[in-house]
Enzyme design. Structure first.
Site, mmCIF file in Angstrom:
data_model
loop_
_atom_site.group_PDB
_atom_site.id
_atom_site.type_symbol
_atom_site.label_atom_id
_atom_site.label_comp_id
_atom_site.label_asym_id
_atom_site.label_seq_id
_atom_site.Cartn_x
_atom_site.Cartn_y
_atom_site.Cartn_z
ATOM 1 C CD GLU A 143 -2.709 1.220 2.538
ATOM 2 O OE1 GLU A 143 -3.728 1.924 2.538
ATOM 3 O OE2 GLU A 143 -2.349 0.535 3.526
ATOM 4 C CE LYS A 154 -7.560 1.613 3.458
ATOM 5 N NZ LYS A 154 -6.264 1.956 4.070
ATOM 6 C CB CYS A 173 -4.722 -1.429 4.108
ATOM 7 S SG CYS A 173 -3.867 -1.523 5.710
#
Length: 301
Positions: free
Chosen positions: A43, A116, A153
């Site tokens: 990431e 995300k 994540c």
């Protein structure tokens, strides 16, 4: 058998973004020469993990998509004939930013993007200051090497996200990651957190009958390079715990990286094996979808 050779780079980062990118390019080239067909990066791989503080100057790290990084990594993908999963700080419009994964096809084109969806806001992970939650939903990205369920994540803690990817035909789940230890926690608590991180993702593999690839960064990143504090033991910051791993569709660990060393690894997966596992464990067949309406509620009293 549908064999896919997946490469990943577990890398430490510095404040020198040019050096970070140069090492990534060298690592990608080496993995490709060793036979990798799909290469996954961690990431926000171009820079330090800047979300430890709320600093408006850090927005200067963002870039448009398409932009310089997609051009560079696209050229590398085309030259080497590999698919690359990147993770970028996207400047979408003035005042509008995302934490965005971009998948680059073998011909250098953008196969797809994922913004995300789940954005944390915790001590040292002040991502809500920087990132608007994604608006593209949970949809696999079709590539020449397979249908990739790419998330980022904090998304990896949510079984709903993994399930939605699986229901749309994802052949594997991929999580570029940046996570580490809080130095104020005891060693025992630190290990509980690291193991929980791995366990929940292995659960996604089992529940959906899909392989999981999670690629984390490694090394210590201080809160501020201008603090005048010289030792890691004294400096506030994050010790990223590495432990990048690949799990099979029954949650079995196929490879687990070091907690404190850089690694460049290739793992071979048989993507057809997932279908066999789903025949043994038909979780998708036995779902009681007519009884799940309450999952859409924030709280049930």
């Amino acid at each position: 058998m549908k064999e896919l050779k997946i490469g990943f780079l577990q890398q430490h980062n510095t404040a020198d973004t040019h050096n970070n990118i140069l090492r990534l390019a060298e690592g990608i080239s080496d993995l490709a020469k060793r036979g990798a067909e799909l290469i996954v990066l961690q990431e926000l791989h171009n820079s330090l993990y800047f979300c430890q503080t709320e600093n408006v100057d850090n927005f200067d790290l963002a870039e448009p998509i398409p932009g310089p990084s997609t051009k560079l990594f696209g050229e590398i993908a085309k030259e080497l004939g590999v698919v690359i999963v990147t993770s970028l700080f996207e400047k979408r419009a003035p005042g509008l930013y995302h934490n965005t994964a971009v998948v680059l096809e073998k011909d250098g084109s953008i196969a797809g993007t994922y913004r995300k969806m789940h954005i944390p806001d915790d001590p040292a992970y002040y991502e809500k200051f920087y990132f608007t939650p994604g608006d593209l939903g949970f949809h696999p990205i079709q590539t020449s090497v397979g249908r990739l369920g790419v998330m980022v994540c904090w998304d990896q803690w949510y079984p709903e996200a993994a399930r939605l990817m699986a229901l749309q035909g994802a052949e594997l789940l991929i999580y570029p990651t940046a996570i580490g230890y809080d130095q104020n926690d005891t060693p025992e608590e630190q290990q509980r957190q690291r193991i929980a991180w791995q366990t929940v993702q292995r659960g996604h593999a089992v529940a959906n009958g899909l392989p999981v690839v999670a690629v984390n960064r490694v090394g210590f990143e201080p809160l501020s390079t201008e603090s005048g504090i010289s030792t890691e033991s004294e400096a506030p910051g994050i010790q990223f715990w590495g432990s990048s791993f690949v799990a099979g569709p029954q949650g079995e660990i196929i490879y687990e990286a070091s907690t404190d060393e850089e690694e460049s690894i290739i793992v071979s997966l048989d993507l057809h094996h997932s279908e066999q596992v789903r025949r043994w464990w038909p979780f998708l067949r036995d779902r009681r979808i007519e009884n799940y309406n309450d999952i859409l509620r924030r709280f049930i009293d």
